[in-house]
Design a protein around this motif. Structure first.
Motif, PDB file in Angstrom:
ATOM      1  N   GLY A 198      29.931  42.727  -4.642  1.00  0.00           N
ATOM      2  CA  GLY A 198      30.849  43.804  -4.984  1.00  0.00           C
ATOM      3  C   GLY A 198      32.032  43.880  -4.040  1.00  0.00           C
ATOM      4  N   PHE A 199      31.773  43.716  -2.753  1.00  0.00           N
ATOM      5  CA  PHE A 199      32.840  43.717  -1.758  1.00  0.00           C
ATOM      6  C   PHE A 199      33.854  42.618  -2.047  1.00  0.00           C
ATOM      7  N   THR A 200      33.374  41.424  -2.343  1.00  0.00           N
ATOM      8  CA  THR A 200      34.259  40.289  -2.569  1.00  0.00           C
ATOM      9  C   THR A 200      35.066  40.457  -3.836  1.00  0.00           C
ATOM     10  N   LYS A 201      34.468  41.022  -4.878  1.00  0.00           N
ATOM     11  CA  LYS A 201      35.222  41.289  -6.107  1.00  0.00           C
ATOM     12  C   LYS A 201      36.368  42.256  -5.818  1.00  0.00           C
ATOM     13  N   SER A 202      36.102  43.280  -5.034  1.00  0.00           N
ATOM     14  CA  SER A 202      37.146  44.228  -4.661  1.00  0.00           C
ATOM     15  C   SER A 202      38.231  43.560  -3.820  1.00  0.00           C
ATOM     16  N   LEU A 203      37.832  42.799  -2.818  1.00  0.00           N
ATOM     17  CA  LEU A 203      38.788  42.143  -1.931  1.00  0.00           C
ATOM     18  C   LEU A 203      39.666  41.156  -2.688  1.00  0.00           C
ATOM     19  N   GLY A 204      39.055  40.385  -3.584  1.00  0.00           N
ATOM     20  CA  GLY A 204      39.830  39.409  -4.337  1.00  0.00           C
ATOM     21  C   GLY A 204      40.949  40.056  -5.135  1.00  0.00           C
ATOM     22  N   LYS A 205      40.654  41.201  -5.719  1.00  0.00           N
ATOM     23  CA  LYS A 205      41.686  41.919  -6.482  1.00  0.00           C
ATOM     24  C   LYS A 205      42.774  42.476  -5.566  1.00  0.00           C
ATOM     25  N   GLU A 206      42.377  42.950  -4.371  1.00  0.00           N
ATOM     26  CA  GLU A 206      43.365  43.448  -3.416  1.00  0.00           C
ATOM     27  C   GLU A 206      44.348  42.362  -3.001  1.00  0.00           C
ATOM     28  N   LEU A 207      43.850  41.150  -2.831  1.00  0.00           N
ATOM     29  CA  LEU A 207      44.654  40.066  -2.265  1.00  0.00           C
ATOM     30  C   LEU A 207      45.325  39.202  -3.318  1.00  0.00           C
ATOM     31  N   ALA A 208      44.975  39.372  -4.580  1.00  0.00           N
ATOM     32  CA  ALA A 208      45.557  38.547  -5.641  1.00  0.00           C
ATOM     33  C   ALA A 208      47.080  38.671  -5.616  1.00  0.00           C
ATOM     34  N   GLY A 209      47.756  37.554  -5.683  1.00  0.00           N
ATOM     35  CA  GLY A 209      49.213  37.554  -5.656  1.00  0.00           C
ATOM     36  C   GLY A 209      49.796  37.491  -4.258  1.00  0.00           C
ATOM     37  N   LYS A 210      48.935  37.483  -3.236  1.00  0.00           N
ATOM     38  CA  LYS A 210      49.421  37.442  -1.858  1.00  0.00           C
ATOM     39  C   LYS A 210      49.129  36.108  -1.180  1.00  0.00           C
ATOM     40  N   GLY A 211      48.676  35.136  -1.968  1.00  0.00           N
ATOM     41  CA  GLY A 211      48.404  33.812  -1.414  1.00  0.00           C
ATOM     42  C   GLY A 211      47.023  33.657  -0.821  1.00  0.00           C
ATOM     43  N   VAL A 212      46.225  34.737  -0.840  1.00  0.00           N
ATOM     44  CA  VAL A 212      44.879  34.689  -0.246  1.00  0.00           C
ATOM     45  C   VAL A 212      43.850  34.891  -1.345  1.00  0.00           C
ATOM     46  N   ILE A 213      42.940  33.947  -1.457  1.00  0.00           N
ATOM     47  CA  ILE A 213      41.913  33.951  -2.498  1.00  0.00           C
ATOM     48  C   ILE A 213      40.560  34.225  -1.864  1.00  0.00           C
ATOM     49  N   ALA A 214      39.781  35.113  -2.480  1.00  0.00           N
ATOM     50  CA  ALA A 214      38.458  35.474  -1.950  1.00  0.00           C
ATOM     51  C   ALA A 214      37.421  35.381  -3.061  1.00  0.00           C
ATOM     52  N   ASN A 215      36.390  34.592  -2.831  1.00  0.00           N
ATOM     53  CA  ASN A 215      35.304  34.430  -3.784  1.00  0.00           C
ATOM     54  C   ASN A 215      33.964  34.454  -3.060  1.00  0.00           C
ATOM     55  N   ALA A 216      32.900  34.680  -3.823  1.00  0.00           N
ATOM     56  CA  ALA A 216      31.544  34.692  -3.273  1.00  0.00           C
ATOM     57  C   ALA A 216      30.736  33.530  -3.832  1.00  0.00           C
ATOM     58  N   LEU A 217      29.778  33.073  -3.061  1.00  0.00           N
ATOM     59  CA  LEU A 217      28.828  32.049  -3.498  1.00  0.00           C
ATOM     60  C   LEU A 217      27.463  32.688  -3.628  1.00  0.00           C
ATOM     61  N   THR A 218      26.766  32.407  -4.731  1.00  0.00           N
ATOM     62  CA  THR A 218      25.403  32.910  -4.909  1.00  0.00           C
ATOM     63  C   THR A 218      24.445  31.739  -5.093  1.00  0.00           C
ATOM     64  N   PRO A 219      23.986  31.164  -3.987  1.00  0.00           N
ATOM     65  CA  PRO A 219      23.005  30.082  -4.096  1.00  0.00           C
ATOM     66  C   PRO A 219      21.600  30.625  -4.351  1.00  0.00           C
ATOM     67  N   ALA A 220      20.820  29.839  -5.056  1.00  0.00           N
ATOM     68  CA  ALA A 220      19.380  30.049  -5.042  1.00  0.00           C
ATOM     69  C   ALA A 220      18.849  29.495  -3.723  1.00  0.00           C
ATOM     70  N   THR A 221      17.574  29.612  -3.509  1.00  0.00           N
ATOM     71  CA  THR A 221      16.987  29.157  -2.249  1.00  0.00           C
ATOM     72  C   THR A 221      17.228  27.664  -2.054  1.00  0.00           C
ATOM     73  N   PHE A 222      17.687  27.306  -0.858  1.00  0.00           N
ATOM     74  CA  PHE A 222      17.842  25.894  -0.525  1.00  0.00           C
ATOM     75  C   PHE A 222      17.246  25.656   0.856  1.00  0.00           C
ATOM     76  N   GLU A 223      16.994  24.410   1.153  1.00  0.00           N
ATOM     77  CA  GLU A 223      16.369  24.054   2.417  1.00  0.00           C
ATOM     78  C   GLU A 223      17.304  24.398   3.573  1.00  0.00           C
ATOM     79  N   SER A 224      16.886  25.341   4.424  1.00  0.00           N
ATOM     80  CA  SER A 224      17.713  25.750   5.548  1.00  0.00           C
ATOM     81  C   SER A 224      16.846  26.462   6.575  1.00  0.00           C
ATOM     82  N   PRO A 225      17.358  26.646   7.801  1.00  0.00           N
ATOM     83  CA  PRO A 225      16.560  27.310   8.844  1.00  0.00           C
ATOM     84  C   PRO A 225      16.156  28.735   8.488  1.00  0.00           C
ATOM     85  N   ILE A 226      16.901  29.404   7.605  1.00  0.00           N
ATOM     86  CA  ILE A 226      16.576  30.791   7.275  1.00  0.00           C
ATOM     87  C   ILE A 226      15.205  30.902   6.605  1.00  0.00           C
ATOM     88  N   LEU A 227      14.709  29.818   6.017  1.00  0.00           N
ATOM     89  CA  LEU A 227      13.398  29.857   5.358  1.00  0.00           C
ATOM     90  C   LEU A 227      12.278  30.106   6.362  1.00  0.00           C
TER      91      LEU A 227
END
Length: 247
Positions: free
Chosen positions: A163-192
């Motif tokens: 939700g934060f990123t959707k809001s930020l992306g709209k704020e910055l649209a047209g200003k040369g700054v692009i903001a998007n989010a990544l939603t990965p499923a579980t992948f092999e990483s130390p956080i596991l």
């Protein structure tokens, strides 16, 4: 690992949680593709990792707003300018039902995963706006779309990142700054290592491809999102979920 020669030439990135896992994989790709990276992390191996990989390092707790603001100035001083922010620092918290969830664990997850990500964006966005160019990638999770049982704090904070990123992306649209989010499923990483095996098995069972992701699969997506190639999508969400997510 497939890299693209010169894709990040002249570009400088800040990556939170960049001393291991997805953050480190992305940092190594950006350097291999011509860029420079400042890593913000609390990992005990930060200095050793940065020396080996040719990275600038800042030891930082992202949940400390004042320290984040200082780190932004330090990274700008070290790299001269910042073009890219990738927020991948995060923790899982307790793995228990809501009625048993420790309040201190809940607050810690919120402070790192959501408040910390906000502090980092807040500190770096002015530098991107000053350049008239920027790419922001905020790492959320499929849990933020679907919710994982016994992971309420993690799921709630990752939904907040979306939700934060959707809001930020709209704020910055047209200003040369692009903001998007990544939603990965579980992948092999130390956080596991923060999760019981039963929770990992549950998450694997929800992935139609029948396996966990590989860190390089998500790193490739992040590098596209952080590059000039991603030029007409902002305030949006990219999945690397093995078919799990349905929207």
């Amino acid at each position: 690992m497939t890299t693209y020669s010169g894709r990040f030439a002249g570009r400088n990135a800040i990556i939170t949680g960049g001393a291991s896992g997805l953050g480190l994989a992305v940092a190594e790709r950006i350097v291999a593709e011509g860029g420079q990276v400042s890593v913000w992390d609390m990992n005990p191996a930060l200095e050793e990792t940065c020396e080996r990989a040719g990275l600038h390092g800042v030891r930082l707790d992202v949940s400390d707003a004042a320290a984040v603001a200082a780190a932004a100035e330090e990274s700008v001083g070290a790299l001269a300018k910042i073009d890219i922010l990738i927020c991948s620092a995060g923790i899982t918290g307790a793995t228990v039902p809501v009625h048993e969830f420790p309040i201190d664990s809940w607050l810690q997850v919120v402070n790192v995963n959501l408040n910390g990500l906000f502090y980092c964006n807040r500190a770096v966005v002015p530098h991107l706006l000053a350049n008239g160019y920027g790419r922001i990638v905020n790492v959320a999770s499929v849990a933020g779309k679907e919710g994982n049982p016994n992971a309420s704090a993690y799921s709630a904070t990752k939904a907040g990142v979306i939700g934060f990123t959707k809001s930020l992306g709209k704020e910055l649209a047209g200003k040369g700054v692009i903001a998007n989010a990544l939603t990965p499923a579980t992948f092999e990483s130390p956080i596991l290592a923060q999760l019981p095996r039963s929770q990992v098995d549950y998450m694997r069972s929800k992935i139609p491809m029948g396996r966990l992701g590989e860190v390089e699969e998500s790193a490739a997506m992040v590098c596209f999102m952080a590059s000039e190639e991603c030029s007409f999508t902002t305030g949006s969400v990219f999945d690397t979920s093995g078919g799990r997510t349905t929207y």
